[in-house]
Design an enzyme around this catalytic site. Sequence first.
Site, short mmCIF file in Angstrom:
data_model
loop_
_atom_site.label_atom_id
_atom_site.label_comp_id
_atom_site.label_asym_id
_atom_site.label_seq_id
_atom_site.Cartn_x
_atom_site.Cartn_y
_atom_site.Cartn_z
N MET A 1 -17.18 -24.91 -30.04
CA MET A 1 -16.95 -25.63 -31.30
C MET A 1 -18.19 -26.43 -31.67
SD MET A 1 -12.97 -26.61 -31.73
CE MET A 1 -12.98 -28.10 -30.73
N LEU B 1 -23.32 -28.84 -29.11
CA LEU B 1 -23.64 -28.24 -27.81
C LEU B 1 -24.34 -29.22 -26.88
CD1 LEU B 1 -24.93 -24.71 -28.90
CD2 LEU B 1 -22.58 -25.48 -28.47
N GLY C 1 -23.68 -28.15 -20.69
CA GLY C 1 -22.58 -27.31 -20.21
C GLY C 1 -22.50 -26.02 -21.00
N HIS C 2 -22.58 -26.11 -22.33
CA HIS C 2 -22.58 -24.91 -23.16
C HIS C 2 -23.80 -24.04 -22.86
CE1 HIS C 2 -20.31 -27.79 -25.89
NE2 HIS C 2 -19.44 -26.83 -25.69
N GLN D 1 -6.37 -25.46 -34.05
CA GLN D 1 -6.03 -26.05 -32.76
C GLN D 1 -5.95 -27.57 -32.81
OE1 GLN D 1 -9.64 -24.20 -31.03
NE2 GLN D 1 -9.89 -26.11 -29.87
N ASP E 1 -12.26 -27.01 -19.38
CA ASP E 1 -11.04 -26.68 -20.13
C ASP E 1 -10.22 -25.68 -19.32
OD1 ASP E 1 -11.50 -28.20 -22.64
OD2 ASP E 1 -13.25 -26.91 -22.78
#
Length: 289
Positions: free
Chosen positions: A38, A41, A44-45, A69, A158
């Site tokens: 989403m 960034l 981690g991304h 969501q 997640d």
Amino acid sequence: MSANEELKPYLITDPREMSRRVDELRRQGKRIGLVPTMGALHLGHLSLAIASKNECDVTIVSDFVNPTQFAPGEDYDKYPRTLDADIDLLSKIETDFIFAPKPSDMYPRGFDATVHVGGVTGLLEGSFRPTHFDGVALVVLKLFNITRADVAYFGQKDYQQVQVVKKMVADLNVPTEIDMRPIIRERDGLAMSSRNQYLSDDERRQALVLNQALEEAKRLISEGERESSVIYDAMRAIIESAPSAKIDYMHIGDPTSLREMERVCGNVVVLLAVRIGATRLIDNILIEK
């Protein structure tokens, strides 16, 4: 292009153009990796995009704040949107494509399809955000259909979301492999998250109790503690030492079904959702024997 010049990812906003590009790549026999995000960034991304680049011929990073969501009253409108900065970050690792569609292109007038995955969606995040995983499953399935990715990379932070996507893929025979990669943390242990930027300096310090509580659970289990209630008490004491912390849930469960365990047996996942001030953070640790 000079050796030091950054290679910008090819930006695509139209789902139909993305599909046409994918058709060309698949005709060439290319292995396609997808990193669904989403935006906003962080490292981690980037770790997921690097994994895709190392294992696939072509890497697509989606950058889309998905409205389906978010429930009314959640942070959809204020969720950070940083496409230019995201493109600059992805340039540093020479990502091939960034797919950043408009909500109106993903959900055009008259759109009314839904995707519901049972079982793993009915607890934890599903209890606090009842419509959340339907929205996640919907957008992820659309992204898989648009990109026809051979493999999609997700972060362990997640964790429940990854289990939902894995079940959806298995139940609906979606030919995309799901690759979950470890949580990337700051030096002090805080899990990297786009929502961390909502924290004040004091709240940022208080947020360290999440990882500290998870590490305490790991220590207790490694030393032979099997009663989940004892582990919960130890975790609660650590979290509640932060003045603004409010626990939504603590959960010790089966790594696949997420079924809660009263006694620890075999591999387990420990999951947390905690509000630090107005910011809701999630974290987890996978403990394998």
